[in-house]
Design a protein around this motif. Structure first.
Motif, mmCIF file in Angstrom:
data_model
loop_
_atom_site.group_PDB
_atom_site.id
_atom_site.type_symbol
_atom_site.label_atom_id
_atom_site.label_comp_id
_atom_site.label_asym_id
_atom_site.label_seq_id
_atom_site.Cartn_x
_atom_site.Cartn_y
_atom_site.Cartn_z
ATOM 1 N N HIS A 1 1.343 -1.001 -0.041
ATOM 2 C CA HIS A 1 -0.089 0.380 0.293
ATOM 3 C C HIS A 1 0.851 1.040 -0.614
ATOM 4 O O HIS A 1 1.947 1.860 0.673
ATOM 5 C CB HIS A 1 -0.574 -0.110 1.160
ATOM 6 C CG HIS A 1 -1.762 -0.893 1.244
ATOM 7 N ND1 HIS A 1 -2.602 -1.237 2.061
ATOM 8 C CD2 HIS A 1 -2.197 -2.296 0.325
ATOM 9 C CE1 HIS A 1 -3.771 -1.911 1.710
ATOM 10 N NE2 HIS A 1 -2.910 -2.948 1.593
ATOM 11 N N PHE A 2 0.738 1.955 -1.348
ATOM 12 C CA PHE A 2 1.757 3.178 -1.279
ATOM 13 C C PHE A 2 0.564 4.060 -1.011
ATOM 14 O O PHE A 2 -0.389 4.570 -1.716
ATOM 15 C CB PHE A 2 1.942 3.543 -2.419
ATOM 16 C CG PHE A 2 2.590 2.260 -2.561
ATOM 17 C CD1 PHE A 2 3.993 2.298 -2.794
ATOM 18 C CD2 PHE A 2 2.874 1.099 -3.741
ATOM 19 C CE1 PHE A 2 5.467 1.413 -2.752
ATOM 20 C CE2 PHE A 2 3.050 -0.008 -3.317
ATOM 21 C CZ PHE A 2 4.700 -0.098 -3.054
ATOM 22 N N ALA A 3 1.260 5.273 0.302
ATOM 23 C CA ALA A 3 0.596 7.234 -0.081
ATOM 24 C C ALA A 3 1.204 7.685 -0.455
ATOM 25 O O ALA A 3 2.659 7.897 0.076
ATOM 26 C CB ALA A 3 0.426 6.783 1.959
ATOM 27 N N PHE A 4 0.717 9.107 -0.390
ATOM 28 C CA PHE A 4 1.671 9.780 -0.990
ATOM 29 C C PHE A 4 2.378 10.963 -0.154
ATOM 30 O O PHE A 4 1.399 11.324 0.939
ATOM 31 C CB PHE A 4 0.680 10.924 -1.827
ATOM 32 C CG PHE A 4 1.379 12.226 -2.545
ATOM 33 C CD1 PHE A 4 2.062 11.166 -4.031
ATOM 34 C CD2 PHE A 4 1.682 13.296 -2.335
ATOM 35 C CE1 PHE A 4 3.291 11.954 -4.724
ATOM 36 C CE2 PHE A 4 2.325 14.087 -3.348
ATOM 37 C CZ PHE A 4 3.350 13.146 -4.582
ATOM 38 N N THR A 5 3.453 11.052 0.155
ATOM 39 C CA THR A 5 4.301 11.976 1.000
ATOM 40 C C THR A 5 5.089 12.541 0.937
ATOM 41 O O THR A 5 6.074 11.899 -0.507
ATOM 42 C CB THR A 5 4.105 10.785 2.331
ATOM 43 O OG1 THR A 5 3.599 10.353 2.904
ATOM 44 C CG2 THR A 5 4.983 12.312 3.362
ATOM 45 N N ASP A 6 5.393 13.608 0.817
ATOM 46 C CA ASP A 6 6.502 14.303 0.614
ATOM 47 C C ASP A 6 7.007 13.948 -0.812
ATOM 48 O O ASP A 6 8.023 13.856 -0.925
ATOM 49 C CB ASP A 6 7.823 13.898 1.134
ATOM 50 C CG ASP A 6 7.791 14.688 2.913
ATOM 51 O OD1 ASP A 6 7.133 15.429 2.825
ATOM 52 O OD2 ASP A 6 8.488 13.877 3.825
ATOM 53 N N GLY A 7 5.829 14.484 -1.563
ATOM 54 C CA GLY A 7 6.275 14.118 -2.843
ATOM 55 C C GLY A 7 6.141 13.420 -3.940
ATOM 56 O O GLY A 7 6.564 12.892 -5.135
ATOM 57 N N HIS A 8 5.922 12.156 -2.840
ATOM 58 C CA HIS A 8 5.820 10.263 -3.099
ATOM 59 C C HIS A 8 5.055 9.520 -3.028
ATOM 60 O O HIS A 8 4.601 9.988 -2.202
ATOM 61 C CB HIS A 8 7.699 9.884 -3.297
ATOM 62 C CG HIS A 8 8.665 10.162 -3.975
ATOM 63 N ND1 HIS A 8 9.115 10.598 -5.016
ATOM 64 C CD2 HIS A 8 9.903 11.778 -3.152
ATOM 65 C CE1 HIS A 8 9.735 11.337 -5.485
ATOM 66 N NE2 HIS A 8 10.214 11.804 -4.198
ATOM 67 N N TRP A 9 4.599 8.565 -3.934
ATOM 68 C CA TRP A 9 4.093 7.309 -3.134
ATOM 69 C C TRP A 9 4.965 6.556 -2.094
ATOM 70 O O TRP A 9 5.854 5.477 -2.760
ATOM 71 C CB TRP A 9 3.369 6.817 -4.268
ATOM 72 C CG TRP A 9 2.255 7.612 -4.936
ATOM 73 C CD1 TRP A 9 3.259 8.365 -6.768
ATOM 74 C CD2 TRP A 9 0.985 7.403 -4.785
ATOM 75 N NE1 TRP A 9 2.013 8.864 -6.378
ATOM 76 C CE2 TRP A 9 0.177 8.705 -5.599
ATOM 77 C CE3 TRP A 9 0.307 7.118 -2.872
ATOM 78 C CZ2 TRP A 9 -1.043 8.965 -5.705
ATOM 79 C CZ3 TRP A 9 -1.036 7.890 -3.492
ATOM 80 C CH2 TRP A 9 -1.244 8.796 -4.140
ATOM 81 N N TYR A 10 4.633 5.616 -0.962
ATOM 82 C CA TYR A 10 5.634 5.159 -0.015
ATOM 83 C C TYR A 10 4.374 4.472 0.265
ATOM 84 O O TYR A 10 3.271 4.714 0.935
ATOM 85 C CB TYR A 10 6.579 5.985 0.391
ATOM 86 C CG TYR A 10 7.684 7.166 0.531
ATOM 87 C CD1 TYR A 10 8.774 7.358 0.243
ATOM 88 C CD2 TYR A 10 7.451 8.892 0.672
ATOM 89 C CE1 TYR A 10 9.648 7.333 -0.501
ATOM 90 C CE2 TYR A 10 8.193 9.139 -0.043
ATOM 91 C CZ TYR A 10 9.015 9.485 -0.237
ATOM 92 O OH TYR A 10 10.546 9.737 -0.625
ATOM 93 N N SER A 11 6.105 2.345 0.540
ATOM 94 C CA SER A 11 5.019 1.543 0.947
ATOM 95 C C SER A 11 4.724 2.106 2.324
ATOM 96 O O SER A 11 5.728 2.129 3.090
ATOM 97 C CB SER A 11 5.701 0.423 0.515
ATOM 98 O OG SER A 11 5.425 -0.624 1.483
ATOM 99 N N SER A 12 3.852 1.319 2.929
ATOM 100 C CA SER A 12 4.057 1.641 4.143
ATOM 101 C C SER A 12 4.680 0.732 4.955
ATOM 102 O O SER A 12 4.503 0.049 6.189
ATOM 103 C CB SER A 12 2.135 1.656 4.758
ATOM 104 O OG SER A 12 1.736 0.337 4.335
ATOM 105 N N LYS A 13 4.381 -0.764 4.745
ATOM 106 C CA LYS A 13 4.982 -2.006 4.961
ATOM 107 C C LYS A 13 6.605 -1.870 5.134
ATOM 108 O O LYS A 13 7.096 -2.572 5.961
ATOM 109 C CB LYS A 13 5.022 -3.042 3.620
ATOM 110 C CG LYS A 13 5.179 -4.614 4.252
ATOM 111 C CD LYS A 13 5.472 -5.818 2.802
ATOM 112 C CE LYS A 13 4.153 -5.859 3.193
ATOM 113 N NZ LYS A 13 3.938 -7.362 1.806
ATOM 114 N N ASP A 14 7.654 -1.086 4.146
ATOM 115 C CA ASP A 14 8.984 -1.021 4.008
ATOM 116 C C ASP A 14 9.826 0.019 3.391
ATOM 117 O O ASP A 14 10.556 0.754 3.344
ATOM 118 C CB ASP A 14 9.615 -1.429 2.933
ATOM 119 C CG ASP A 14 8.880 -2.757 1.765
ATOM 120 O OD1 ASP A 14 8.739 -0.958 1.349
ATOM 121 O OD2 ASP A 14 8.950 -2.959 1.114
ATOM 122 N N SER A 15 8.386 1.424 3.351
ATOM 123 C CA SER A 15 8.691 3.102 2.805
ATOM 124 C C SER A 15 9.943 2.966 1.457
ATOM 125 O O SER A 15 9.927 3.950 1.162
ATOM 126 C CB SER A 15 9.738 3.509 3.920
ATOM 127 O OG SER A 15 9.123 3.727 5.783
#
Length: 96
Positions: A68-82
Motif C-alpha cells: 500500500h502506497f500513500a503520497f507523502t513529501d512528493g512521492h508514493w511510499y509503501s507503508s510496509k517498507d517505505s
C-alpha cells in the motif's frame, strides 16, 4: 487530501509507471481498466496496481506480496517498507 488532488496524483503515478515500463522492459504488456493497471510479463508473472480512492492510496499486488502506497513529501511510499512506488516497480521490472 481532497479527492481531486488524489486522483490527479494517482493518474500522474500511472503515467510515470507506463513510461518506466516502456523504458525498461518492452516484454511487459499493460492495460488500464478503470482504476486498475495490469502488467503481464512474457513469463506469465502479473502485477496489479490499483487506485484506492477511499484510502487515498495506490495498491500493488503480485506473487511477492501486497503493498500500500500513500503520497507523502512528493512521492508514493509503501507503508510496509517505505520504498517508493516507482522504485518498487523498477525492481519488479528488472527481476521478471
Amino acid at each position: 487530501m481532497d479527492n481531486t488532488t488524489y486522483l490527479n496524483l494517482a493518474e500522474k503515478a500511472f503515467e510515470q509507471i507506463i513510461e518506466l515500463i516502456e523504458s525498461i522492459n518492452d516484454d511487459v504488456e499493460y492495460e488500464i481498466n478503470g482504476n486498475i493497471l495490469s502488467l503481464e510479463f512474457e513469463s506469465g508473472y502479473e502485477i496489479i496496481i490499483n487506485k484506492q480512492e477511499a484510502m487515498k492510496e495506490i495498491w500493488l499486488a503480485s506473487t511477492k506480496g501486497g503493498f500500500h502506497f500513500a503520497f507523502t513529501d512528493g512521492h508514493w511510499y509503501s507503508s510496509k517498507d517505505s520504498i517508493d512506488l516507482l522504485t518498487k516497480i523498477r525492481e519488479e521490472l528488472k527481476n521478471n
